[in-house]
Design an enzyme around this catalytic site. Structure first.
Site, PDB file in Angstrom:
ATOM      1  N   ASP A  58      -6.058   1.332  12.746  1.00  0.00           N
ATOM      2  CA  ASP A  58      -7.286   0.586  12.430  1.00  0.00           C
ATOM      3  C   ASP A  58      -8.181   0.411  13.645  1.00  0.00           C
ATOM      4  O   ASP A  58      -9.391   0.255  13.519  1.00  0.00           O
ATOM      5  CB  ASP A  58      -6.932  -0.777  11.838  1.00  0.00           C
ATOM      6  CG  ASP A  58      -6.388  -0.593  10.432  1.00  0.00           C
ATOM      7  OD1 ASP A  58      -5.182  -0.316  10.306  1.00  0.00           O
ATOM      8  OD2 ASP A  58      -7.182  -0.663   9.483  1.00  0.00           O
ATOM      9  N   GLN A  63       0.825  -1.216   0.000  1.00  0.00           N
ATOM     10  CA  GLN A  63       0.000   0.000   0.000  1.00  0.00           C
ATOM     11  C   GLN A  63       0.859   1.267   0.000  1.00  0.00           C
ATOM     12  O   GLN A  63       0.449   2.302  -0.517  1.00  0.00           O
ATOM     13  CB  GLN A  63      -0.922   0.025   1.231  1.00  0.00           C
ATOM     14  CG  GLN A  63      -2.000  -1.032   1.233  1.00  0.00           C
ATOM     15  CD  GLN A  63      -1.563  -2.270   1.994  1.00  0.00           C
ATOM     16  OE1 GLN A  63      -0.392  -2.627   1.991  1.00  0.00           O
ATOM     17  NE2 GLN A  63      -2.495  -2.936   2.642  1.00  0.00           N
ATOM     18  N   ASN A  97      -2.340  -1.155  13.696  1.00  0.00           N
ATOM     19  CA  ASN A  97      -2.194  -0.586  12.347  1.00  0.00           C
ATOM     20  C   ASN A  97      -1.474  -1.624  11.491  1.00  0.00           C
ATOM     21  O   ASN A  97      -1.078  -2.697  11.973  1.00  0.00           O
ATOM     22  CB  ASN A  97      -1.446   0.754  12.394  1.00  0.00           C
ATOM     23  CG  ASN A  97      -1.542   1.491  11.067  1.00  0.00           C
ATOM     24  OD1 ASN A  97      -2.625   1.636  10.509  1.00  0.00           O
ATOM     25  ND2 ASN A  97      -0.419   1.937  10.520  1.00  0.00           N
ATOM     26  N   LYS A  98      -1.299  -1.307  10.236  1.00  0.00           N
ATOM     27  CA  LYS A  98      -0.699  -2.232   9.274  1.00  0.00           C
ATOM     28  C   LYS A  98       0.569  -2.878   9.823  1.00  0.00           C
ATOM     29  O   LYS A  98       1.403  -2.209  10.438  1.00  0.00           O
ATOM     30  CB  LYS A  98      -0.404  -1.456   7.989  1.00  0.00           C
ATOM     31  CG  LYS A  98       0.198  -2.248   6.855  1.00  0.00           C
ATOM     32  CD  LYS A  98      -0.545  -3.493   6.475  1.00  0.00           C
ATOM     33  CE  LYS A  98      -2.015  -3.280   6.222  1.00  0.00           C
ATOM     34  NZ  LYS A  98      -2.782  -4.557   6.129  1.00  0.00           N
TER      35      LYS A  98
HETATM   36  O1  MRU Z   1      -5.139  -3.635   5.200  1.00  0.00           O
HETATM   37  P1  MRU Z   1      -5.401  -2.164   4.947  1.00  0.00           P
HETATM   38  O2  MRU Z   1      -4.725  -1.651   3.740  1.00  0.00           O
HETATM   39  O3  MRU Z   1      -6.884  -1.860   4.993  1.00  0.00           O
HETATM   40  O4  MRU Z   1      -4.756  -1.462   6.206  1.00  0.00           O
HETATM   41  C1  MRU Z   1      -4.834  -0.067   6.281  1.00  0.00           C
HETATM   42  C2  MRU Z   1      -4.046   0.516   7.374  1.00  0.00           C
HETATM   43  O5  MRU Z   1      -3.441  -0.159   8.170  1.00  0.00           O
HETATM   44  C3  MRU Z   1      -4.134   2.007   7.513  1.00  0.00           C
HETATM   45  O6  MRU Z   1      -2.961   2.537   8.018  1.00  0.00           O
HETATM   46  C4  MRU Z   1      -5.281   2.344   8.463  1.00  0.00           C
HETATM   47  O7  MRU Z   1      -6.460   1.712   8.028  1.00  0.00           O
HETATM   48  C5  MRU Z   1      -5.523   3.801   8.542  1.00  0.00           C
HETATM   49  S1  MRU Z   1      -6.226   4.432   7.050  1.00  0.00           S
HETATM   50  C6  MRU Z   1      -6.591   6.070   7.270  1.00  0.00           C
END
Ligand code: MRU
Length: 339
Positions: free
Chosen positions: A234, A193, A244-245
């Protein structure tokens, strides 16, 4: 501002994020099943964006069901179904709950009226999301040092929200004040991402961005080229522990070692006060092929085991501040936002 996800022409119109950076294409999601799949397969991703997707999913479900018997019962079953698409980002259940409140408040109205109320509420949530992110951006910009080298992880930008972004909202607002800042985006294995989406957004906005691999952050921190970190979240537990990711916690540990401020930027809807600490946050496990296969080819020996947790928990002690639409709070001050 172009909304990356919006209710339009009686369906959910969203950017297909799996195509970025090669194509910026919007697709129409017309049924609740298509919405479940779009969330699960990450056509739409990012905590606030999947929240709006959930709210739209409820409108699509109401459209499918409003002429049937037991409308409300069936609609609430759809809420559970949509909510099960991804477990970690609390924004999904938060937005679905906002829609459940609309159903409860209108339970004596006709199904058609409930459908219209759900659509109206979904559009309100979309519009609010952009306003919230601008506030987060402006609060966050106030703590970004002049000429900072900022590291961000994954994508917490316009595409992860309805517009402007949370962590990238901070970067956008900081850049407006000080065009000498620079941004490091890390790849964010396995779904890339950072490489695919964050660089796409920043290049499009003419904000200087350097792509690094996930393992490089401490190298640039030691060299003094990264001196500020901001990521999204998240789900944030009551004590400030933040999911978070995957890879976020590694960055926070390195930042702490080099005395570099590490901030989380997230709306109030990402804070889950019902969860005491990060230990209680459910971490999504994803398909092992996301790790094993690159460009259609396996990158490891056959028989290799893979575990693919999509998120990790950054301990509250590593977080300097949580940047919200209400201001910046220490991890142990989150209760203030709710009182
Ligand atoms: O698996 P994803 O791409 O949905 O994970 C997203 C993240 O971890 C973002 O950093 C988080 O959702 C914040 S988005 C404003």
């Amino acid at each position: 501002m172009d909304k990356t996800i919006e209710w339009k022409d009686d369906c959910s119109l969203m950017v297909d994020q799996t195509l970025i950076p090669f194509e910026y294409k919007k697709i129409k999601i017309k049924t609740s099943k298509e919405m479940y799949n779009a969330i699960k397969t990450m056509i739409v991703r990012g905590a606030p964006a999947i929240g709006i997707a959930g709210a739209h999913g409820m409108c699509l479900a109401a459209k499918e069901l409003y002429e049937e018997n037991n409308f409300i019962k069936k609609l609430l079953e759809k809420a559970q179904y949509l909510n099960s698409a991804r477990p970690t980002a609390v924004n999904l259940s938060w937005a679905i709950n906002e829609q459940k409140k609309v159903i409860e408040n209108n339970k004596n109205e006709t199904p058609k009226k409930i459908l219209n109320a759900l659509i109206e509420n979904a559009i309100r949530l979309e519009n609010e999301d952009i306003l919230i992110n601008k506030k987060i951006g402006d609060f966050g910009a106030s703590v970004v040092p002049l000429g900072a080298g900022i590291l961000t992880h994954c994508n917490a930008g316009a595409l992860a929200t309805v517009g402007y972004g949370t962590a990238l909202g901070v970067i956008r607002s900081a850049y407006k004040k000080d065009s000498s800042i620079s941004v490091f985006a890390d790849e964010t294995r396995p779904r890339q991402q950072g490489a695919r989406i964050t660089t796409f957004e920043l290049v499009r906005d003419n904000i200087p961005v350097t792509l690094i691999t996930d393992g490089m952050c401490s190298y640039f921190m030691k060299k003094g080229m990264i001196n500020f970190v901001v990521t999204g979240a998240d789900r944030i537990a009551a004590n400030g522990d933040s999911a978070n990711k995957i890879g976020t916690s590694t960055i926070a540990i390195a930042a702490s070692y080099y005395n570099i401020p590490f901030y989380i930027a997230a709306p109030k809807s990402t804070i889950d006060m019902s969860i005491k600490s990060g230990n209680d946050i459910v971490i999504e496990l994803r398909d092992e092929n996301e790790v094993k296969i690159i460009n259609g080819k396996s990158v490891c020996a056959e028989g290799t085991k893979v575990i693919n947790p999509a998120f990790d928990i950054t301990d509250s002690g590593l977080i300097k501040g949580i940047i919200t639409e209400y201001g910046i709070f220490k991890p142990n001050e989150l209760q203030k936002i709710f009182s």
